[in-house]
Structure formats: structure tokens, C-alpha cells
Scaffold this active site. Sequence first.
Site, PDB file in Angstrom:
ATOM      1  N   SER A  18      16.114  24.768  69.209  1.00 53.73           N
ATOM      2  CA  SER A  18      16.937  25.481  68.021  1.00 53.73           C
ATOM      3  C   SER A  18      16.731  24.981  66.599  1.00 53.73           C
ATOM      4  O   SER A  18      16.645  23.543  66.368  1.00 53.73           O
ATOM      5  CB  SER A  18      18.297  25.244  68.212  1.00 53.73           C
ATOM      6  OG  SER A  18      18.967  25.884  67.333  1.00 53.73           O
ATOM      7  N   SER A  20      19.405  25.504  64.507  1.00 51.92           N
ATOM      8  CA  SER A  20      20.485  25.453  63.911  1.00 51.92           C
ATOM      9  C   SER A  20      20.963  24.072  63.423  1.00 51.92           C
ATOM     10  O   SER A  20      21.728  23.865  62.427  1.00 51.92           O
ATOM     11  CB  SER A  20      21.571  26.051  64.587  1.00 51.92           C
ATOM     12  OG  SER A  20      21.181  27.648  64.540  1.00 51.92           O
ATOM     13  N   THR A  65      24.245  31.053  71.781  1.00 53.42           N
ATOM     14  CA  THR A  65      23.033  31.867  71.765  1.00 53.42           C
ATOM     15  C   THR A  65      22.407  32.056  73.217  1.00 53.42           C
ATOM     16  O   THR A  65      23.360  31.870  74.301  1.00 53.42           O
ATOM     17  CB  THR A  65      22.082  31.161  70.936  1.00 53.42           C
ATOM     18  OG1 THR A  65      20.912  32.031  70.846  1.00 53.42           O
ATOM     19  CG2 THR A  65      21.669  29.756  71.705  1.00 53.42           C
ATOM     20  N   LYS A  69      25.652  34.714  75.102  1.00 55.09           N
ATOM     21  CA  LYS A  69      26.507  35.762  73.896  1.00 55.09           C
ATOM     22  C   LYS A  69      27.333  36.589  74.612  1.00 55.09           C
ATOM     23  O   LYS A  69      28.430  36.840  73.924  1.00 55.09           O
ATOM     24  CB  LYS A  69      25.352  36.241  73.024  1.00 55.09           C
ATOM     25  CG  LYS A  69      24.751  35.290  71.978  1.00 55.09           C
ATOM     26  CD  LYS A  69      23.802  36.099  71.113  1.00 55.09           C
ATOM     27  CE  LYS A  69      23.818  35.502  69.865  1.00 55.09           C
ATOM     28  NZ  LYS A  69      22.887  36.206  68.960  1.00 55.09           N
ATOM     29  N   ASN A  90      28.324  35.041  68.639  1.00 53.09           N
ATOM     30  CA  ASN A  90      27.540  34.006  68.183  1.00 53.09           C
ATOM     31  C   ASN A  90      28.347  32.882  67.877  1.00 53.09           C
ATOM     32  O   ASN A  90      27.664  31.802  67.426  1.00 53.09           O
ATOM     33  CB  ASN A  90      26.164  34.525  67.382  1.00 53.09           C
ATOM     34  CG  ASN A  90      26.892  34.663  65.724  1.00 53.09           C
ATOM     35  OD1 ASN A  90      27.891  34.702  65.735  1.00 53.09           O
ATOM     36  ND2 ASN A  90      25.844  34.630  64.963  1.00 53.09           N
ATOM     37  N   ASP A 105      26.347  37.628  62.528  1.00 47.23           N
ATOM     38  CA  ASP A 105      24.660  38.269  62.599  1.00 47.23           C
ATOM     39  C   ASP A 105      24.678  39.441  61.809  1.00 47.23           C
ATOM     40  O   ASP A 105      23.791  39.472  60.977  1.00 47.23           O
ATOM     41  CB  ASP A 105      24.238  38.512  64.045  1.00 47.23           C
ATOM     42  CG  ASP A 105      23.534  37.327  64.690  1.00 47.23           C
ATOM     43  OD1 ASP A 105      23.427  36.491  64.093  1.00 47.23           O
ATOM     44  OD2 ASP A 105      23.300  37.511  66.053  1.00 47.23           O
ATOM     45  N   ALA A 139      16.538  48.205  69.892  1.00 46.19           N
ATOM     46  CA  ALA A 139      17.645  48.491  70.402  1.00 46.19           C
ATOM     47  C   ALA A 139      18.251  47.348  71.235  1.00 46.19           C
ATOM     48  O   ALA A 139      19.147  47.428  72.030  1.00 46.19           O
ATOM     49  CB  ALA A 139      17.583  49.712  71.336  1.00 46.19           C
TER      50      ALA A 139
HETATM   51  P1  NDP Z   1      16.275  41.538  72.479  1.00 48.73           P
HETATM   52  O1  NDP Z   1      15.482  41.042  73.741  1.00 48.73           O
HETATM   53  O2  NDP Z   1      17.480  41.926  72.654  1.00 48.73           O
HETATM   54  O3  NDP Z   1      15.490  43.044  72.045  1.00 48.73           O
HETATM   55  C1  NDP Z   1      13.822  42.974  71.981  1.00 48.73           C
HETATM   56  C2  NDP Z   1      13.677  44.422  71.269  1.00 48.73           C
HETATM   57  O4  NDP Z   1      12.263  44.288  70.946  1.00 48.73           O
HETATM   58  C3  NDP Z   1      13.869  45.480  72.175  1.00 48.73           C
HETATM   59  O5  NDP Z   1      14.298  46.581  71.231  1.00 48.73           O
HETATM   60  C4  NDP Z   1      12.505  45.812  72.746  1.00 48.73           C
HETATM   61  O6  NDP Z   1      12.395  47.318  73.136  1.00 48.73           O
HETATM   62  C5  NDP Z   1      11.658  45.628  71.648  1.00 48.73           C
HETATM   63  N1  NDP Z   1      10.218  45.171  72.113  1.00 48.73           N
HETATM   64  C6  NDP Z   1       9.826  44.126  72.653  1.00 48.73           C
HETATM   65  N2  NDP Z   1       8.760  43.995  72.829  1.00 48.73           N
HETATM   66  C7  NDP Z   1       8.127  45.185  72.209  1.00 48.73           C
HETATM   67  C8  NDP Z   1       6.756  45.857  72.252  1.00 48.73           C
HETATM   68  N3  NDP Z   1       5.676  45.114  72.774  1.00 48.73           N
HETATM   69  N4  NDP Z   1       6.773  47.010  71.610  1.00 48.73           N
HETATM   70  C9  NDP Z   1       8.005  47.539  71.009  1.00 48.73           C
HETATM   71  N5  NDP Z   1       9.098  47.090  71.297  1.00 48.73           N
HETATM   72  C10 NDP Z   1       9.188  45.713  71.776  1.00 48.73           C
HETATM   73  O7  NDP Z   1      15.820  40.511  71.532  1.00 48.73           O
HETATM   74  P2  NDP Z   1      16.876  40.251  70.203  1.00 48.73           P
HETATM   75  O8  NDP Z   1      17.338  41.604  69.715  1.00 48.73           O
HETATM   76  O9  NDP Z   1      17.593  39.326  70.427  1.00 48.73           O
HETATM   77  O10 NDP Z   1      15.833  39.756  69.006  1.00 48.73           O
HETATM   78  C11 NDP Z   1      14.804  41.016  68.255  1.00 48.73           C
HETATM   79  C12 NDP Z   1      13.931  39.998  67.576  1.00 48.73           C
HETATM   80  O11 NDP Z   1      14.778  39.637  66.452  1.00 48.73           O
HETATM   81  C13 NDP Z   1      13.446  38.719  67.819  1.00 48.73           C
HETATM   82  O12 NDP Z   1      12.110  38.334  67.419  1.00 48.73           O
HETATM   83  C14 NDP Z   1      14.161  37.722  67.288  1.00 48.73           C
HETATM   84  O13 NDP Z   1      13.674  36.318  66.895  1.00 48.73           O
HETATM   85  C15 NDP Z   1      14.886  38.245  66.019  1.00 48.73           C
HETATM   86  N6  NDP Z   1      16.192  37.739  65.407  1.00 48.73           N
HETATM   87  C16 NDP Z   1      16.252  37.310  64.265  1.00 48.73           C
HETATM   88  C17 NDP Z   1      17.282  36.893  63.755  1.00 48.73           C
HETATM   89  C18 NDP Z   1      17.516  36.330  62.463  1.00 48.73           C
HETATM   90  O14 NDP Z   1      18.540  35.675  62.182  1.00 48.73           O
HETATM   91  N7  NDP Z   1      16.491  36.419  61.490  1.00 48.73           N
HETATM   92  C19 NDP Z   1      18.581  37.212  64.719  1.00 48.73           C
HETATM   93  C20 NDP Z   1      18.256  37.396  65.893  1.00 48.73           C
HETATM   94  C21 NDP Z   1      17.357  37.985  66.305  1.00 48.73           C
HETATM   95  P3  NDP Z   1      12.657  47.609  74.584  1.00 48.73           P
HETATM   96  O15 NDP Z   1      14.233  47.761  74.825  1.00 48.73           O
HETATM   97  O16 NDP Z   1      11.791  48.898  74.689  1.00 48.73           O
HETATM   98  O17 NDP Z   1      12.469  46.666  75.558  1.00 48.73           O
END
Ligand code: NDP
Length: 296
Positions: A18, A20, A65, A69, A90, A105, A139
Site C-alpha cells: 500500500s 497510503s 481496501t 470494502k 473506504n 473516492d 463498471a
Molecule cells: P474492478 O476489478 O472493480 O473493475 C475492473 C474494471 O476493469 C471492470 O469494469 C472490468 O470490466 C474492466 N477490465 C478489466 N480488464 C479489462 C480488459 N482487458 N478490457 C476491458 N475492460 C477490462 O477494479 P476497480 O474498479 O477497483 O479499479 C479499476 C482501476 O482503477 C484499477 O486500475 C485501479 O488501480 C484504479 N483505481 C484508481 C484509484 C485512484 O485513486 N486513482 C482508486 C480506485 C481504483 P469487466 O466488468 O468486463 O470485467
Amino acid sequence: MNQQARKVVLLAHPAGHSLSPDMQNAAFRAAGLAGRYEALDVPPEALEGAVNDLRGEGYLGANVTVPHKEAVKGLVDALTEAAVAIGAVNTIYKEDGRLIGHNTDGAGFLMGLRELFEADATRAVAGALEGQTALILGAGGAARAVIYALAGAGARVLVANRDAQRAARLAAELSSHGLPVAAAQVPEALSGGVELLVNCTSVGMRGGPAEGELPLLGAAELGKLREGAAVVDIVYRPAVTPLLAAAAALGFLTQNGLPMLVMQGALAFEAWTGVDAPVRVMREALASRIAGGGTS
Ligand code: NDP
């Protein structure tokens, strides 16, 4: 702040990488508070006990996290509106001895976005989200928070996802909270006019499932965003993702995920301590840690 109650923990599993602790310990030092932040590796079966420990005088609260969550929602005494709508906690803070489950977030994302708009007031987006159309790619959990924040700020939000049914379910659920959210396919969304594109998938993330790729659209489709549009990638490593590189080449305003990461942490710090967060110091601590290694 009560100097007796001075510890904040991150409830995670695993907790090893992490970012954080660096950011929050830098904040406690800069604010002149005797607080300490540490990451705890809490397996699911130990979560209830770890949350109950927070009731003790020695704790100010916690961050939560992966993978806790959602599970933690049932273990606190009350949830904020943001935690209910986003469906995840979170941050846990204390109010009159009660544990409050919150989510920073979405608001953190919005604060980062406002920084971007303020830095370039000449753009068509000009900072006002009211009446603008935002297209969200993804999503998952992060998308939920971003959509909740943007819709609450007056944007019309379209959500596209690799698994289209997941996008439809998410849009239906957030609509049931009265938010203007609809599921969409990327081409149709773009033909209707989009002022803000946000990548909330993990595509483009270093070490992720599709490093080096653009999420759900090609460079030609990116060119169909409205003139002056903004493109935000909440991925923060690499600092310039393939999406941001392509968007910058087309002249769009761009931002990576670092401002969101800093601001969600700053809002949590303020909820625990009641003290203004030293945002600049937090950003520097995070940036130097990201340059050196580590995850969120
Ligand atoms: P989740 O696992 O909840 O969601 C992942 C998402 O990515 C889904 O919509 C999934 O689609 C999609 N996805 C994964 N692989 C692919 C692919 N090969 N092609 C197309 N779509 C894909 O993750 P989170 O929502 O928690 O996190 C998503 C990203 O956001 C991460 O990279 C994370 O590091 C970043 N993040 C950044 C934050 C910040 O503060 N800047 C805070 C939280 C997250 P499907 O539903 O079709 O599987």
C-alpha cells in the site's frame, strides 16, 4: 485532535504494497499531529474483530481496501450517503463514539477534476459539469464512485463496460438513487457528444490485464470527443497511460489517477482528525513512492 487517540489502520488483505502509509504518515508529520498510520493484513475471518478494535481509545479510524470494502458495511454503526450509494466503504471515522462508514473516492475524484479544470479555464469544459455528458469506461468499484460523484455534480453520465450487462446493472442501480446514469455502447455515446471521458477500467495499468492498450475504444473514436474535451485516466501508473498519450496527441485536456488518490486520502485524513489535510505534502509523498514502487 485527542492526542490519546492517534492511530489509523488500513484494513487490507494482503497489505504489503500500500501507498497510503507513506502519504498519511507524511500528513500527520506535516500537520504536527502525533498520529500514526499503519497497514494491517486482515484476513476476512478477522475483519469483525479488527473493526471492533477501532472502538478503542487508541484509534482515530481506518481506511478499508480490497477485499473488505463491501463486507465492512455491515460492521459499522452507520453509513454515510456516499457509502450507501457507492455500495462500499473506504474510510471509517468516529462520531460521538460511533463508527461511521464513509467513502471518499467519488469526492476525491471530483476534487482532482476541479484542479484540472481550474488549470485550463479556456477549455470548453470550463469547470462546470452541469449539463455536460461524461462517458465512463468500466463498471467496477472505482467506476461506481466516479459515476456517483459526477452525476451528483450535475453531469449526465453514460457507462460502457466490456461486460455490457454489468454496466446495465450498475446504471439501473444508480438510477434508482435518482442519479442521471444510463448504460451505453462507446460509438453511440460518442455520436451524441461527450465532454468528459473517464477510464475506470484497469486497462493500461502497469502489470495489469491489458498494459499498453486503450480501454474499449481506438484512437479514431477518441477523436470523436467534443472539441476541448477532458480525458481522465484513474490509473496512475504509468503516469502517462496509453489512453492519456493518445488523448494528449489529439489536443485534449488530460489527467491521470494521482489527484484522485491524493484527494481521497486528504478527505479521509480530515474525517479522522478534523484538521485540514496538508495536500501538497501528501501528493509529494505519493509521487515519490510511485516513482520508487508500490500499489494503492
Ligand atoms: P474492478 O476489478 O472493480 O473493475 C475492473 C474494471 O476493469 C471492470 O469494469 C472490468 O470490466 C474492466 N477490465 C478489466 N480488464 C479489462 C480488459 N482487458 N478490457 C476491458 N475492460 C477490462 O477494479 P476497480 O474498479 O477497483 O479499479 C479499476 C482501476 O482503477 C484499477 O486500475 C485501479 O488501480 C484504479 N483505481 C484508481 C484509484 C485512484 O485513486 N486513482 C482508486 C480506485 C481504483 P469487466 O466488468 O468486463 O470485467
